[in-house]
Enzyme design. Sequence first.
Site, PDB file in Angstrom:
ATOM      1  CG  HIS A   1     -82.540  -2.696  58.591  1.00  0.00           C
ATOM      2  ND1 HIS A   1     -81.384  -3.166  58.024  1.00  0.00           N
ATOM      3  CD2 HIS A   1     -82.637  -3.319  59.791  1.00  0.00           C
ATOM      4  CE1 HIS A   1     -80.816  -4.046  58.838  1.00  0.00           C
ATOM      5  NE2 HIS A   1     -81.558  -4.153  59.925  1.00  0.00           N
TER       6      HIS A   1
ATOM      7  CG  ASP B   1     -84.039   2.093  46.403  1.00  0.00           C
ATOM      8  OD1 ASP B   1     -85.043   2.048  45.657  1.00  0.00           O
ATOM      9  OD2 ASP B   1     -82.925   2.470  45.998  1.00  0.00           O
TER      10      ASP B   1
ATOM     11  CG  MET C   1     -81.301  -6.729  54.464  1.00  0.00           C
ATOM     12  SD  MET C   1     -81.402  -5.353  55.594  1.00  0.00           S
ATOM     13  CE  MET C   1     -83.153  -5.145  55.783  1.00  0.00           C
TER      14      MET C   1
ATOM     15  CB  THR D   1     -77.821 -17.608  28.537  1.00  0.00           C
ATOM     16  OG1 THR D   1     -77.525 -18.997  28.425  1.00  0.00           O
ATOM     17  CG2 THR D   1     -77.226 -17.078  29.821  1.00  0.00           C
TER      18      THR D   1
END
Lengths: 267, 486
Positions: free
Chosen positions: B123, B126, B177, B292
């Site tokens: 893994h 970033d 992730m 919103t």
Amino acid sequence: MILSPFFKVAFTLIGIIAVNIVSAQSEHMVTVKGGTYIPLYGVDSTAVTVEEFSMDVYPVTNKEYLKFVQEYPEWKKSTVKRLFADGNYLVNWESDESFGNQLADDAAVTNVSWFAARKYCECQGKRLPTVDEWEYAAMADKSNPDARKKESYNQLILDWYEAPKTFNNAIGSTFKNYWGIYDLHGLVWEWTMDFNSVLISGESRKDVDKDSNLFCGSAAVGASDLMNYAAFMRYAFRGSLKANYAIRNLGFRCVKTNGSNNKNLTY
Amino acid sequence: MNSKLTKKIFLSLIMAVGMGSLILSCAKKEKIVYEDAADIPANREMIAELTSPPNVPTPVGKRKAKKLIVDMEILEQEGEMTNGVRYIYWTFGGTVPGSFIRTRVGDEVEFHLKNHPENKLPHNIDLHAVTGPGGGAESSFVAPGHEKVFSFKTLNPGLYVYHCATAPVGMHIANGMYGLILVEPEGGLPLVDKEYYIMQGDFYTKGSNGERGLQPFDMQKAVDEKADYVVFNGKMGALTGDNAITAKVGETVRLFVGNGGPNLVSSFHVIGEIFDKVHVEGGDLINENVQTTLIPAGGAAIVEFKVDVPGTFILVDHSIFRAFNKGALGMLKVEGEKNKTIYSGELEDGIYQPEGSGIQKMPSNNGVVESEIPAKSMEEKMEFGKATYMQTCFACHQGEGQGIANAFPPLAKSDYLNADVNRSIDIVLHGKTGEITVNGQKYNSVMTAQTLSDEEVANVLTYVYNSWGNSKKDVTPAMVKSVRNK
């Protein structure tokens, strides 16, 4: 001329090893017929030709590896050089001469470095498979030499990538593929001779742009997405390795070149 | 002689230097403004406080820039998506979203990324807060059983997403992730009463929404962007019931809201609230009075509002089927005094029947697929029934069957429910419109016909009848079938 005692011993050893090779090969190896295929999602020009070779039916087990370290004590847990195997080498073994009762004797040996795996194969008169050989043998399912386009086959591989703790399952517990080989998918990752010849920088989105045969076809990703994803994960995994790494989910098996004119090893 | 003179010169030099430094130290009290965040010095070392959602670490306040050590472990582990549905999550720090990182401008972050030895895959990370190639991905590519260290300086204030960028990137993100890193401006964000961490994500499973068992990731659905689950904080119910976030009347609430994607853009909305302030896309631009706010995949927003009245406020992705059918639903529970001027509650209840009113129907593909695994015992019936309840009934009838006053009738200790089991089956199968009286209260609203198999109806009704003080009836699929065929 008188042969020195040293040479006598050496010759005897070679003799023993030669006998071992013959028996090992007939019992636990099968022939993979040569062929041409396109690895990952490369384009036609990247087609790879693999010549016939023999491959171990199963990954090397804890029991087999224990025998190896007994014969070659420099590869024992406590004596191995850090240059050749990092601190995780056989980390779950109880001691130098025992893998303890947490690990199964017929489970694939893991936490071994590339150097150790290569040495093991050498000592059996074999070698590690190249990435091309490994991928070629591993694209077979039960009945087809190339099942990469089959959705079920790819889903099976992807499922394994998500299943935790498969490293301690017994060898032979997955399926027997077209060539008669077990466990290429479903137990552990496996070392290959040239594991880092395909450069994955870790920035995989950038790799797509790299002028590399294996990745230049990325723009053409289409129907075979699943197949690419499965293969991509293997290439990414290999790219994260260094030769002295020893990893819980990484084992190996050996191959042997058939015929004298075999060009599978080009370096 | 000579030596005395040197001494004198030496002394006066010392004095001059001393005075100089005095002047300097006076000058230091004036705030030094750094034109370039890269010049802000980071002297002391500090271990970063990391929190799992929905909590956030202590605000930076007035602290100076520091060398901040972030220790993060990657874990591939099984978790529960919703009742009975399990999923293998890949996580930063054991949660989805990953641990919240809180920094200030000028911090030098030393990032330790550890890949657990039992993980299968390599893994990396970033961080959108990083200025540098790959946002750190290149330097953090780490094999299982290894640790990578890299460092970066936080130059731009804002709320940023971080995520894994290892091939296949989409799959790593789809498995959970991602997380948020906050870079506060010098002096920190203005203090508020409550702060929470919420992140939306879409999930793609081999089985459809609600299908039980360990569900593998479905790559084809992900490529087609057909999500089975759209959820806040990694699973259905992560922010509802006992897990709801809370506040008191009069408090100002700040939500750090991110969207991990991988595919869907969020229309983030809190039902019954208006955002006083939105840091649009997590940056400097502040918009006010927003209903919103759009949060892109791989983006974030900071929303703030003062809560004026008590009650339960529902957090949704206002692409509304995601909220009620796929899980993008959370709750903010506000306690305190009512304010009738701001919100009166119901004043009048009349009947209104426009022409052509009828029962709404959920779409059906010519008959219903039977649930594949029938319940084998009463325990299983209850378990499966609860799962169906949480997916289908929960939004209106609520977690304890209490319903919502004046809108949705209660199922707990319900005289209407207990009076007639066939009527209950009929309502689940065919819907219900019009006035009914439940426990002495009148209700006049609409329940849609539900697309459930006989098995599922039997399970869910058995669950309802055997919960919350009801009459403990066992509803069988055969009973459902006979009502359906009437």
